[in-house]
Design a protein around this motif. Sequence first.
Motif, PDB file in Angstrom:
ATOM      1  N   CYS A  47       0.847  -1.195   0.000  1.00  0.00           N
ATOM      2  CA  CYS A  47       0.000   0.000   0.000  1.00  0.00           C
ATOM      3  C   CYS A  47       0.882   1.243   0.000  1.00  0.00           C
ATOM      4  O   CYS A  47       1.776   1.383   0.836  1.00  0.00           O
ATOM      5  CB  CYS A  47      -0.926  -0.001   1.208  1.00  0.00           C
ATOM      6  N   CYS A  77      -7.032  -0.791  -0.083  1.00  0.00           N
ATOM      7  CA  CYS A  77      -6.241  -1.326   1.024  1.00  0.00           C
ATOM      8  C   CYS A  77      -7.151  -1.549   2.230  1.00  0.00           C
ATOM      9  O   CYS A  77      -7.681  -0.586   2.802  1.00  0.00           O
ATOM     10  CB  CYS A  77      -5.121  -0.355   1.401  1.00  0.00           C
ATOM     11  N   GLN A 135      -0.012   4.170   0.762  1.00  0.00           N
ATOM     12  CA  GLN A 135      -0.410   5.081   1.833  1.00  0.00           C
ATOM     13  C   GLN A 135       0.103   4.630   3.205  1.00  0.00           C
ATOM     14  O   GLN A 135       0.584   5.437   3.984  1.00  0.00           O
ATOM     15  CB  GLN A 135      -1.947   5.190   1.894  1.00  0.00           C
ATOM     16  N   CYS A 136      -0.039   3.341   3.497  1.00  0.00           N
ATOM     17  CA  CYS A 136       0.305   2.875   4.850  1.00  0.00           C
ATOM     18  C   CYS A 136       1.369   1.781   4.873  1.00  0.00           C
ATOM     19  O   CYS A 136       1.811   1.377   5.941  1.00  0.00           O
ATOM     20  CB  CYS A 136      -0.957   2.393   5.578  1.00  0.00           C
ATOM     21  N   HIS A 150      -6.352  -2.290   5.077  1.00  0.00           N
ATOM     22  CA  HIS A 150      -5.698  -1.869   6.322  1.00  0.00           C
ATOM     23  C   HIS A 150      -5.994  -0.403   6.646  1.00  0.00           C
ATOM     24  O   HIS A 150      -6.345  -0.067   7.777  1.00  0.00           O
ATOM     25  CB  HIS A 150      -4.186  -2.115   6.212  1.00  0.00           C
ATOM     26  N   CYS A 151      -5.882   0.486   5.636  1.00  0.00           N
ATOM     27  CA  CYS A 151      -6.112   1.927   5.892  1.00  0.00           C
ATOM     28  C   CYS A 151      -7.318   2.464   5.125  1.00  0.00           C
ATOM     29  O   CYS A 151      -7.586   3.669   5.142  1.00  0.00           O
ATOM     30  CB  CYS A 151      -4.858   2.736   5.529  1.00  0.00           C
TER      31      CYS A 151
HETATM   32 ZN   LIG Z   1      -3.041   1.079   3.279  1.00  0.00          ZN
END
Ligand SMILES: [Zn+2]
Length: 191
Positions: free
Chosen positions: A15, A59, A17-18, A61-62
Motif C-alpha cells: 500500500c 487497502c 499510503q500505509c 488496512h487503511c
Molecule cells: Zn493502506
Amino acid sequence: MGIFDTVYFEPPRTCSQCGASISEVQTKAFDPGLREYRVGDVVYGSPMLSGVLGEDLYCPHCNSSKQKIYFSMWHTLLIGVYDSEESAEARVGSVDRAELLDYLVHHQSEALRWHDRFSRLYGELQNFHDYQTGRNSSGATRRENPMFFRIREYVDAEDPLGELVRANKPINPEDETEVSREDEQRDEETG
Ligand SMILES: [Zn+2]
C-alpha cells in the motif's frame, strides 16, 4: 459492492499510503461472477482481448483506494499484474511461448490433483457404503474382508464417516499442500 471477481497477487503489493501488504483486489473489470484469478488464468468476460486494464487497489488496512493496479491481458489470459501502466503495457508485448507452456503445465497438474483427490474420496465413500450396507459380505467376516482394506482404519474408528471426511480434507482447497499422513498423526498427538 455486489458481484465481483478476485485477483490474487503473487507476490503481494504494498500500500502506497500505509505500507501494508495487499494480497488481492476485487474487480468488476471482467464479467463479475465471484471467480478467483491468478496470473496464468484465462479470464471470463474480459472487455478486451489483449491490452491493459486499470483497477483501483483498495487497502483493507487503511481503507485507501488511491492506488491503481494494472492487469496485462493477452488473448483474455491474465499474464501479469503491475503497479504502473507502462510496465503492464510492456508485459503485453513480451509474452513468450515458454511462459504459456508453464501456465498450461500448472493448470494440467492442478486438474490432475483435483482428479486424484476426487477419485480417492469417491472410492472410499463407495467402499464405506458397501461396507455399511453389507453388500458382498456380512457379519464378523466383513471386517476381515480384503475388499474393505482401504477403509479399515475408518471402520475401526468411533465415527467412521467423520474419520473418512477428515482424511480427505485439504488444508485449503486452493492450496498446493495436502494434509499428509504425518500432519494427521501430529494433529492426533497434539490435539
Ligand atoms: Zn493502506
